[in-house]
Design a protein around this motif. Structure first.
Motif, PDB file in Angstrom:
ATOM      1  N   GLY A   9       0.811  -1.197   0.000  1.00 15.27           N
ATOM      2  CA  GLY A   9       0.000   0.000   0.000  1.00 15.27           C
ATOM      3  C   GLY A   9       0.852   1.259   0.000  1.00 15.27           C
ATOM      4  N   LEU A  18      -1.012   0.575  -8.055  1.00 15.35           N
ATOM      5  CA  LEU A  18      -0.328  -0.093  -6.952  1.00 15.35           C
ATOM      6  C   LEU A  18      -0.520  -1.583  -7.095  1.00 15.35           C
ATOM      7  CD1 LEU A  18      -1.312   2.007  -3.779  1.00 15.35           C
ATOM      8  CD2 LEU A  18       0.976   1.815  -4.769  1.00 15.35           C
ATOM      9  N   LEU A  20      -0.666  -4.821  -4.565  1.00 14.33           N
ATOM     10  CA  LEU A  20      -0.677  -5.344  -3.207  1.00 14.33           C
ATOM     11  C   LEU A  20      -0.280  -6.813  -3.207  1.00 14.33           C
ATOM     12  CD1 LEU A  20      -3.998  -3.793  -1.859  1.00 14.33           C
ATOM     13  CD2 LEU A  20      -1.726  -2.754  -2.026  1.00 14.33           C
ATOM     14  N   ARG A  38     -11.630  -4.617   1.581  1.00 15.23           N
ATOM     15  CA  ARG A  38     -11.177  -3.289   1.972  1.00 15.23           C
ATOM     16  C   ARG A  38     -12.203  -2.642   2.898  1.00 15.23           C
ATOM     17  NH1 ARG A  38     -11.749   0.035  -3.799  1.00 15.23           N
ATOM     18  NH2 ARG A  38     -14.051   0.144  -3.840  1.00 15.23           N
ATOM     19  N   THR A  88      -9.595   4.708  -1.715  1.00 16.04           N
ATOM     20  CA  THR A  88      -8.871   4.886  -0.457  1.00 16.04           C
ATOM     21  C   THR A  88      -9.498   4.028   0.631  1.00 16.04           C
ATOM     22  OG1 THR A  88      -8.167   7.120  -1.003  1.00 16.04           O
ATOM     23  CG2 THR A  88      -8.281   6.544   1.332  1.00 16.04           C
ATOM     24  N   TYR A  91      -6.707  -2.278   2.988  1.00 18.19           N
ATOM     25  CA  TYR A  91      -6.943  -3.493   2.225  1.00 18.19           C
ATOM     26  C   TYR A  91      -6.412  -4.704   2.989  1.00 18.19           C
ATOM     27  CZ  TYR A  91      -8.342  -0.794  -1.858  1.00 18.19           C
ATOM     28  OH  TYR A  91      -9.018   0.042  -2.728  1.00 18.19           O
ATOM     29  N   VAL A 109      -4.124   2.096   1.607  1.00 23.40           N
ATOM     30  CA  VAL A 109      -4.032   2.705   0.277  1.00 23.40           C
ATOM     31  C   VAL A 109      -4.717   4.067   0.343  1.00 23.40           C
ATOM     32  CG1 VAL A 109      -4.801   2.564  -2.132  1.00 23.40           C
ATOM     33  CG2 VAL A 109      -3.961   0.515  -0.953  1.00 23.40           C
TER      34      VAL A 109
END
Length: 113
Positions: A9, A18, A20, A38, A88, A91, A109
């Motif tokens: 993140g 991104l 993960l 999330r 946002t 996660y 994130v």
């Protein structure tokens, strides 16, 4: 006892990407379908993407996120592209369905300019 560790993140601008990673114990990884979840502040945790013999995605991330797994590394990935501020959240990875004892610390994130 935490059985997996999420990472990858960070802070990214809208439109960015991104990846993960979730390193799971072999016992969990080989016995369960896996998913990414999330939770945004003030909201309930939601399923983002799951991988069994196929993959499923929340409508909000379809076409932008891709879940995959590396069986040799006992690792699940979530590639996130075209990120939006509404992505946002913290996660987490867990089984499908989730097992309470397996929730880890997650990875944060933040999508912001």
């Amino acid at each position: 006892q935490v059985q997996q560790v999420e990472s990858g993140g960070g802070l990214v601008q809208p439109g960015g990407s991104l990846r993960l990673s979730c390193a799971a114990s072999r016992n969990i990884f080989t016995r369960h379908a896996m998913a990414w979840y999330r939770q945004a502040p003030g909201e309930q945790r939601e399923l983002v993407a799951a991988i069994t013999s196929s993959t499923t995605y929340a409508d909000s991330v379809k076409g932008r996120f891709t879940i995959s797994r590396d069986n040799a590394k006992n690792t699940v990935y979530l590639q996130m592209n075209s990120l939006k501020p509404e992505d946002t959240a913290r996660y987490y990875c867990n089984t499908v369905p989730p097992i309470e004892a397996y929730w880890g610390q997650g990875t944060q994130v933040i999508v912001s300019s």
